[in-house]
Design a protein around this motif. Structure first.
Motif, PDB file in Angstrom:
ATOM      1  N   VAL A 170      15.598  48.182 -15.469  1.00  0.00           N
ATOM      2  CA  VAL A 170      16.907  48.673 -15.905  1.00  0.00           C
ATOM      3  C   VAL A 170      16.747  49.596 -17.115  1.00  0.00           C
ATOM      4  CG1 VAL A 170      19.148  47.997 -16.869  1.00  0.00           C
ATOM      5  CG2 VAL A 170      18.111  46.643 -15.042  1.00  0.00           C
ATOM      6  N   LYS A 184      19.230  51.556 -12.433  1.00  0.00           N
ATOM      7  CA  LYS A 184      18.601  50.274 -12.096  1.00  0.00           C
ATOM      8  C   LYS A 184      17.782  50.390 -10.818  1.00  0.00           C
ATOM      9  CE  LYS A 184      22.275  47.447 -14.088  1.00  0.00           C
ATOM     10  NZ  LYS A 184      23.097  46.238 -13.957  1.00  0.00           N
ATOM     11  N   GLU A 237      27.496  40.331 -24.184  1.00  0.00           N
ATOM     12  CA  GLU A 237      27.002  39.681 -22.963  1.00  0.00           C
ATOM     13  C   GLU A 237      27.004  38.164 -23.100  1.00  0.00           C
ATOM     14  OE1 GLU A 237      23.351  41.310 -21.225  1.00  0.00           O
ATOM     15  OE2 GLU A 237      23.656  43.041 -22.518  1.00  0.00           O
ATOM     16  N   LEU A 294      28.781  49.809 -19.490  1.00  0.00           N
ATOM     17  CA  LEU A 294      29.848  48.897 -19.927  1.00  0.00           C
ATOM     18  C   LEU A 294      29.605  48.506 -21.379  1.00  0.00           C
ATOM     19  CD1 LEU A 294      29.902  46.453 -16.865  1.00  0.00           C
ATOM     20  CD2 LEU A 294      31.498  48.339 -17.315  1.00  0.00           C
ATOM     21  N   LYS A 323      18.022  39.424 -25.951  1.00  0.00           N
ATOM     22  CA  LYS A 323      17.011  40.114 -25.143  1.00  0.00           C
ATOM     23  C   LYS A 323      16.020  40.948 -25.947  1.00  0.00           C
ATOM     24  CE  LYS A 323      19.321  40.431 -20.712  1.00  0.00           C
ATOM     25  NZ  LYS A 323      18.648  39.238 -20.198  1.00  0.00           N
ATOM     26  N   GLU A 346      24.923  53.037 -12.331  1.00  0.00           N
ATOM     27  CA  GLU A 346      26.249  52.485 -12.582  1.00  0.00           C
ATOM     28  C   GLU A 346      26.792  52.873 -13.948  1.00  0.00           C
ATOM     29  OE1 GLU A 346      25.788  48.208 -12.048  1.00  0.00           O
ATOM     30  OE2 GLU A 346      25.599  47.938 -14.195  1.00  0.00           O
ATOM     31  N   ASP A 347      28.099  52.768 -14.078  1.00  0.00           N
ATOM     32  CA  ASP A 347      28.764  53.117 -15.326  1.00  0.00           C
ATOM     33  C   ASP A 347      28.301  52.186 -16.441  1.00  0.00           C
ATOM     34  OD1 ASP A 347      30.087  54.873 -13.767  1.00  0.00           O
ATOM     35  OD2 ASP A 347      32.077  53.948 -13.955  1.00  0.00           O
ATOM     36  N   LYS A 374      19.696  44.913  -5.900  1.00  0.00           N
ATOM     37  CA  LYS A 374      20.891  45.250  -6.678  1.00  0.00           C
ATOM     38  C   LYS A 374      21.902  45.984  -5.807  1.00  0.00           C
ATOM     39  CE  LYS A 374      18.773  45.077 -11.208  1.00  0.00           C
ATOM     40  NZ  LYS A 374      19.160  43.724 -11.591  1.00  0.00           N
ATOM     41  N   GLU A 427      25.174  41.493 -13.462  1.00  0.00           N
ATOM     42  CA  GLU A 427      24.139  41.194 -12.466  1.00  0.00           C
ATOM     43  C   GLU A 427      24.316  39.756 -12.017  1.00  0.00           C
ATOM     44  OE1 GLU A 427      20.203  40.291 -13.707  1.00  0.00           O
ATOM     45  OE2 GLU A 427      20.824  39.537 -15.652  1.00  0.00           O
TER      46      GLU A 427
END
Ligand code: ATP
Length: 422
Positions: free
Chosen positions: A153, A143, A192, A188, A214, A185-186, A103, A284
């Motif tokens: 994650v 992550k 999706e 979001l 998911k 990471e921020d 990543k 990703e």
């Protein structure tokens, strides 16, 4: 031609099923395959997984083309090994597969080539990581750098969760080497979607759009899974979003990889987050098709996939156009008891309906034991229905799902709800 499909999941069953429809195919081998690929007379399972041995098998058997399903053999360099032997294979090299296998590599690549994604930093030191999340606040996403089979994650809604995830990966080594570095990471917000294309190093051929589910339970509740269902097309990917993703994400990625000296060949999967304003960011990259997205996508593809794959390995993807069934395809995953934590194996599966023009069942965690078809993994089957609307595809899929029986089976009743709500 003899074709080899590497892998054992529902994705590989769908790929092999589609390739076997080509009139030019003599036999499709699936390594190692599953119960479904074993039962299909047009497919033949091969009990080999090690890339070097697979190359030897391909030479001995005269395999004309190999298509790789999962990420693990790609990250291990199966494409490099096959190419060294002069064998034709569709997939990224080990170096290009880093878009998925690291990543940190993917994030640095996106930053370098101005591809929209969440802001981030990478840490190997736990204290620095804790300090960073304290500064950033929650929600925030932690992550593991390496491949962790979907378990790497943590979307932390509170600082406590973020600190616990950092401790688990960096201090307690819960994910081994995969978690020796973490990308933070921020968070979001948005919806999706999966955007999958085929790439021959230079030319890009987009596949039909798709969206997966998911979470284990209805209403997107319960733990994260590898995916409990998917459908194609995904109405959220409007023509203007499609054009934007190609322009801002896919083309710069393919051009950037070529410019960096590691041309990308294979399926390229961008996990997208689309916000209310229609802004798109990359969550990703995967260097393979999605599972279960492959199942509805292959169920809709009308073009001979052997021909498509040949163009892909020959660098002529610009010479082919894909034709799609205009109907929606919707796949419902049936999972084993105990999935995703500790799936039970060995439950006998009954009454899978025969394939029809509007329904096909792909196998994943199944095997043949003592003459019975039994469960052998977390996600057992993916039942795909086709219909003129999402509702009709849903009805076709659930009619078949309702016939199938195995002890402890788990599945969602609401696959497709986002598309229906639109
Ligand atoms: P996969 O099993 O799909 O390959 P992965 O382990 O590679 O997953 P990601 O796809 O990066 O991990 O993240 C898994 C999920 O976590 C995403 O599908 C998304 O729901 C959520 N997620 C990841 N990054 C973010 C983010 N920056 N903001 C919000 N949610 C995120």
């Amino acid at each position: 031609m003899k074709v080899l499909v590497v892998g054992s999941g529902g994705r590989e069953h769908a790929l092999a099923w589609k390739i076997a429809q080509s009139s030019r195919v003599q036999m499709v081998y699936v390594a190692p395959g599953n119960g479904g690929t074993e039962l299909d007379p047009r497919l033949k399972n091969v009990p080999i997984t090690e890339p070097g041995w697979l190359a030897q098998f391909a030479i001995k058997e005269g395999i004309g083309l190999t298509v790789v399903g999962p990420e693990t053999p790609l990250a291990a360099g199966i494409v490099n090994i096959f190419r060294e032997h002069g064998l034709k294979i569709f997939g990224p090299t080990k170096e290009a597969a880093q878009l998925e296998s690291s990543k940190d590599f993917a994030k640095a690549f996106m930053k370098r080539h101005s591809i929209p994604t969440a802001d981030y930093e990478t840490f190997a030191d736990a204290k620095a990581a804790h300090d960073y999340v304290n500064r950033k606040g929650a929600p925030i996403v932690i992550k593991a750098d390496g491949l962790a089979a979907g378990k790497g994650v943590v979307v932390a809604m509170s600082l406590d969760e973020a600190h616990a995830a950092i401790d688990a990966m960096l201090s307690d080594n819960k994910l081994g080497d995969a978690g020796a570095r973490v990308v933070i990471e921020d968070f979001l917000d948005g919806e999706e979607a999966s955007f999958i294309v085929m790439v021959d190093g230079q030319n890009i051929l987009p596949l039909a759009t798709s969206q997966d589910h998911k979470r284990l339970k209805d209403n997107d509740e319960g733990p994260n899974t590898g995916g409990m269902g998917a459908y194609s097309p995904a109405p959220i990917v409007t023509p203007s979003i499609h054009a934007k993703v190609m322009r801002e994400i896919i083309q710069p990625t393919v051009q950037g990889m070529a410019k960096d000296g590691i041309p990308f060949t294979g399926f390229l999967y961008a996990g997208l987050m689309i916000d209310k304003q229609g802004q798109v960011k990359t969550l990703e990259f995967n260097c393979r098709m999605g599972d279960p997205e492959t199942q509805p996508i292959m169920a809709r593809l009308k073009t001979d996939f052997l021909t498509v794959a040949e163009h892909a390995v020959n660098g002529t993807l610009d010479k082919i156009e894909l034709e799609w069934d205009r109907r929606t395809a919707l796949g419902v995953v049936m999972a084993a008891a105990g999935y995703p934590e500790s799936p039970r194996k060995g439950d006998v599966i009954h009454d899978i309906p025969a394939e029809t023009a509007d329904c096909v069942t792909f196998h994943a965690g199944t095997t043949i034991a003592d003459g019975n078809l039994v469960t052998s993994g977390g996600r057992v089957l993916c039942v795909v229905g086709l219909g003129d609307s999402v509702r009709m595809a849903q009805r076709a899929a659930y009619q078949a799902v309702d016939k199938i029986q195995f002890n402890g089976m788990q599945f969602r009743r609401d696959i497709g709800w986002r598309a229906i709500k639109r």
